[in-house]
Design an enzyme around this catalytic site. Sequence first.
Site: not given
Length: 591
Positions: A337, A361
């Site tokens: 990302e 994450d």
Amino acid sequence: MKKISLPKIGIRPVIDGRRMGVRESLEEQTMNMAKATAALLTEKLRHACGAAVECVISDTCIAGMAEAAACEEKFSSQNVGLTITVTPCWCYGSETIDMDPTRPKAIWGFNGTERPGAVYLAAALAAHSQKGIPAFSIYGHDVQDADDTSIPADVEEKLLRFARAGLAVASMKGKSYLSLGGVSMGIAGSIVDHNFFESWLGMKVQAVDMTELRRRIDQKIYDEAELEMALAWADKNFRYGEDENNKQYQRNAEQSRAVLRESLLMAMCIRDMMQGNSKLADIGRVEESLGYNAIAAGFQGQRHWTDQYPNGDTAEAILNSSFDWNGVREPFVVATENDSLNGVAMLMGHQLTGTAQVFADVRTYWSPEAIERVTGHKLDGLAEHGIIHLINSGSAALDGSCKQRDSEGNPTMKPHWEISQKEADACLAATEWCPAIHEYFRGGGYSSRFLTEGGVPFTMTRVNIIKGLGPVLQIAEGWSVELPKDVHDILNKRTNSTWPTTWFAPRLTGKGPFTDVYSIMANWGANHGVLTIGHVGADFITLASMLRIPVCMHNVEETKVYRPSAWAAHGMDIEGQDYRACQNYGPLYKR
């Protein structure tokens, strides 16, 4: 195109310049200190690429301005990126120090009684402090005899910690971060801050639209023979997991093959964009063959790419790993990302250890009570106070399965130069490739799925930027933990069971954000973090101080915290010192 040389470590033996007996009596001892230091560093350290570390020793001992200038001329011509000054005696402080303002520097003053090495150390550090050029102090705990040429363990630890961090600083300088795409789903880390890279890291940002990746794939700006090799490798090594998509979104064999092909092409093209590829010049693509001199990269992916094309999970997972169809090799640093700040934490970890980094994450805090309620299982051992679920969409380095083994047979992640092909194959065998969930990734793709073995020491890190303050670093040392299979399955299926998982138990200190596991999760500054193998938080702290990035939370023992000597003049609380010193000196490459 000439390959850029690796930074070297400069060793500066300094000496009392008084002739007619004093200097002459010290020449051999002083130069032997320099040689011993160089021998230690070349034996124990490697560059992140695996190459041997080289040391450059001044041609003569340094007694004053003239010899210091001659040494500097030699160092400048040999790409010296950090220096260690060594001496067993009194020398002339400000006349002999390394004055380069951006080069990390340390001084080892021999702890002996015959000559006052400690006095020079203190005088030289005072000069560094007064001139605003911080330096690290190295002084052995115990007195040594004048003829003792050994390096004590505490001195060795500081020499190696300084050198590892200094090499990281020097290796990043002059390189670039390849920002492939822009901001992903509003993630702040993908709002790439050029000033941060330039002022704190000495790097540039190369911004490239994702259409460049599309162009390279569509116009066949890649090595077609290598693509066939990559496909054959995937056919041999990839195990595929279940397709959890609704039947209307499941792809047939031909469509799945096209997704795999494009995913491998993405890995090849991103790699070529980072480091270049001479094979492209052979097909008339000379400009593209050069690459962007990128030591790290990030790929936006979501959503402007992934709504139409295969996601970056397979490409990122392969690039971040220590192996691919070409065999075992240095892992790349590619941030999911385009989270450039997590990418910098990955870059730091790789430069310090030579290992692959696990991008994840920071997904869920599971309290012991919640796990017992949901599964009936009572946590114990390393996990007794709760765990954090580290999981992402499948771009984590496959090394993170921890199917490699250390010298005692324990699961680990090794520097790439120590990894055998058998261990690389074991990591691949522990990984399943699951079709991407259509609701998230309309263009398809494959997510890698593995489970990190338990009991492995890790350091979790993250860089954040705070307006008005600048960058800060977070560090949490801990361990991976292994849950009973039925417990893991219940917890994993509550999120996305097609993604790789690490169950992480941070080490608690009972203070501040490390009072409990919940507080660590609550104080984490962003949605992403990086796992680096080993308890290496002390190395991160030293590196951050060189770059003038304060550490806002860590659980490293205070005795291991090693920063420039001038930090001690910025107050009596060591973490407050760090903030005040970083603010006082400003970023290493002030702009």
